[in-house]
Design a protein around this motif. Structure first.
Motif, short mmCIF file in Angstrom:
data_model
loop_
_atom_site.label_atom_id
_atom_site.label_comp_id
_atom_site.label_asym_id
_atom_site.label_seq_id
_atom_site.Cartn_x
_atom_site.Cartn_y
_atom_site.Cartn_z
N CYS A 13 4.57 -45.13 -6.30
CA CYS A 13 4.07 -43.76 -6.17
C CYS A 13 5.25 -42.82 -6.19
N CYS A 17 1.73 -40.17 0.35
CA CYS A 17 0.84 -39.17 0.96
C CYS A 17 0.77 -39.43 2.48
N TYR A 19 -1.48 -39.60 4.69
CA TYR A 19 -2.57 -40.37 5.29
C TYR A 19 -2.61 -41.81 4.81
N CYS A 20 -1.73 -42.17 3.87
CA CYS A 20 -1.93 -43.38 3.08
C CYS A 20 -1.29 -44.62 3.70
N GLY A 74 -1.31 -47.56 -5.07
CA GLY A 74 -0.28 -47.07 -5.94
C GLY A 74 -0.77 -46.04 -6.96
N THR A 75 0.10 -45.79 -7.88
CA THR A 75 -0.22 -44.84 -8.95
C THR A 75 0.15 -45.48 -10.28
N ARG A 145 0.11 -34.33 -1.05
CA ARG A 145 -0.13 -34.65 -2.46
C ARG A 145 0.91 -33.95 -3.34
#
Ligand code: SF4
Length: 393
Positions: A13, A17, A19-20, A74-75, A145
């Motif tokens: 990522c 973030c 909260y993640c 992930g991204t 974000r």
């Protein structure tokens, strides 16, 4: 041939973030090359193991033939346009991609543009899941974000231009600073963009996250319980009114656009997970790869893919999970399927509990199925607790 799904985890990522707690990491992009190499080897090893066992999971060309593929993180879209073809090379090497009716990729709006989206669509990916969370810039900033609301809206439009006709957006409620108007605007923006699917989750404070730390220090201000409940009530009433069917507790779709891959998790369909932190559910075993990228890669390079049985699924655990997962969906527990899988009637095991839950208005029952009522969806944990079995059953 056996029905199954494939999940592929890309753990990178751009930024974590607040909260993640997913197994995802920022600042490890230098590992992308070796990681893709490990993924390729892992698929090769698992494919060989299943072949040696004579499992009915292969297409005519000897490749794995899943019904669905999901590339998550992930991204995944943190990978640059030059690296993405490598992912498809390894997919095509081991998987009969054309056999899969649904191929989803998760994307962060801050990591896509028209060119990347066209490339993804050109590879045969037919479903895009965009992690938007909110279209409100204040909310997005408050949760860490990397994109703005405008960029999220542009990403949807660019995806549509690239040819995607099945787009999902993730939204969240109960965020710091979020009020009803902000939530309403986000939901209405998503609808006005013409997406086919919306996943919407309440913020959860997960251990080890930035929000968890702030909460412990008394520095995290969240909407009150009353406001959060009002948000939940709004979402669950408004989306169905606009034609988005609530087919799972947190998922809403236009008819025909339910996530087939995610539905298969809830319907007890086996799956193979590749990549760090990925889980597999196969036969009567659950497997889990190490969430630490380095450890995962080392194990794969030593030829130990799919070697860590996390849990041997007993019949008791299987029955409980079958019920919890099925109850999350609008279709609920099929009485006939339960009998086919476990060789007994669901009422034989849960007759008393079913009667109590129906009486309380939490469960709906007919001859064919048992499913949560709208009230049961709101208080799902109360229902799930009733489906835990005593050890001796
Ligand atoms: S982009 Fe997704 S996976 Fe990455 S840190 Fe944010 S929520 Fe987690």
């Amino acid at each position: 041939m056996k029905d199954f799904g494939i999940y592929i985890h890309i753990p990178f990522c751009r930024q974590k973030c607040f909260y993640c707690d997913f197994p995802s990491f920022a600042g490890k992009e230098r590992m992308i090359g070796p990681y893709l190499e490990a993924l390729e080897q892992e698929m090769g090893q698992v494919r060989q193991r299943l072949w040696d066992r004579g499992e009915a999971v292969f297409g005519s060309d000897g490749k794995l033939a899943p019904g669905t593929i999901y590339i998550g993180g992930g991204t995944p879209t943190v990978l640059e346009t030059v690296a993405l073809p490598d992912v498809f090379y390894l997919l095509q090497k081991h998987i009969d991609v054309e056999h899969a009716g649904e191929i989803t990729i998760e994307a962060n709006p801050g990591t896509v543009d028209g060119e990347k989206l066209r490339l993804l669509h050109g590879f045969g990916i037919n479903r895009l899941s965009l992690g938007v969370q909110s279209f409100d810039d204040g909310c997005l900033k408050a949760i860490g974000r990397i994109h703005s609301g405008q960029e999220a809206a542009e990403a949807v439009a660019e995806a549509q231009d690239a040819g995607f006709a099945n787009i999902s957006v993730d939204l969240m409620y109960g965020l710091p600073g979020q009020d009803m108007n902000m939530l309403r605007e986000s939901v209405e923006t998503a609808l006005s963009l013409g997406v086919q699917h919306i996943s919407i989750y309440g913020l959860q404070l997960e251990e080890g996250t930035v929000f968890d730390k702030l909460h412990q220090q008394g520095k995290l201000v969240l909407p009150s319980d009353e406001l959060t409940e009002e948000m939940y009530d709004y979402i669950t009433a408004f989306l169905p009114e606009r034609g988005y069917y609530r087919y799972e507790i947190s998922n809403f779709a236009l008819p025909g656009y339910e996530s087939r891959h995610n539905l298969s998790y809830w319907q007890d369909v086996p799956y193979l997970g590749f990549g760090s932190g990925a889980h597999s559910y196969w036969g009567d075993c659950r497997y889990q790869n190490s969430a630490r990228i380095e450890v995962y890669m080392e194990e794969v390079f030593q030829g130990r893919a799919m070697c860590h049985v996390e849990e041997k699924v007993t019949e008791k655990a299987h029955i409980e999970e079958f019920c919890f997962l099925a109850l999350r969906t609008a279709a609920g527990i099929s009485v006939r399927r339960f009998a086919a899988v476990f060789g007994r009637d669901v009422h034989e095991l849960y007759g008393e509990q079913i009667r109590r839950l129906v009486e309380k208005g939490l469960l709906l029952e007919d001859r064919e199925r048992l499913c949560l009522s709208p009230l049961g969806m709101k208080y799902g944990n109360q229902v799930f607790g009733e489906f835990l079995l005593e050890d001796e059953k």
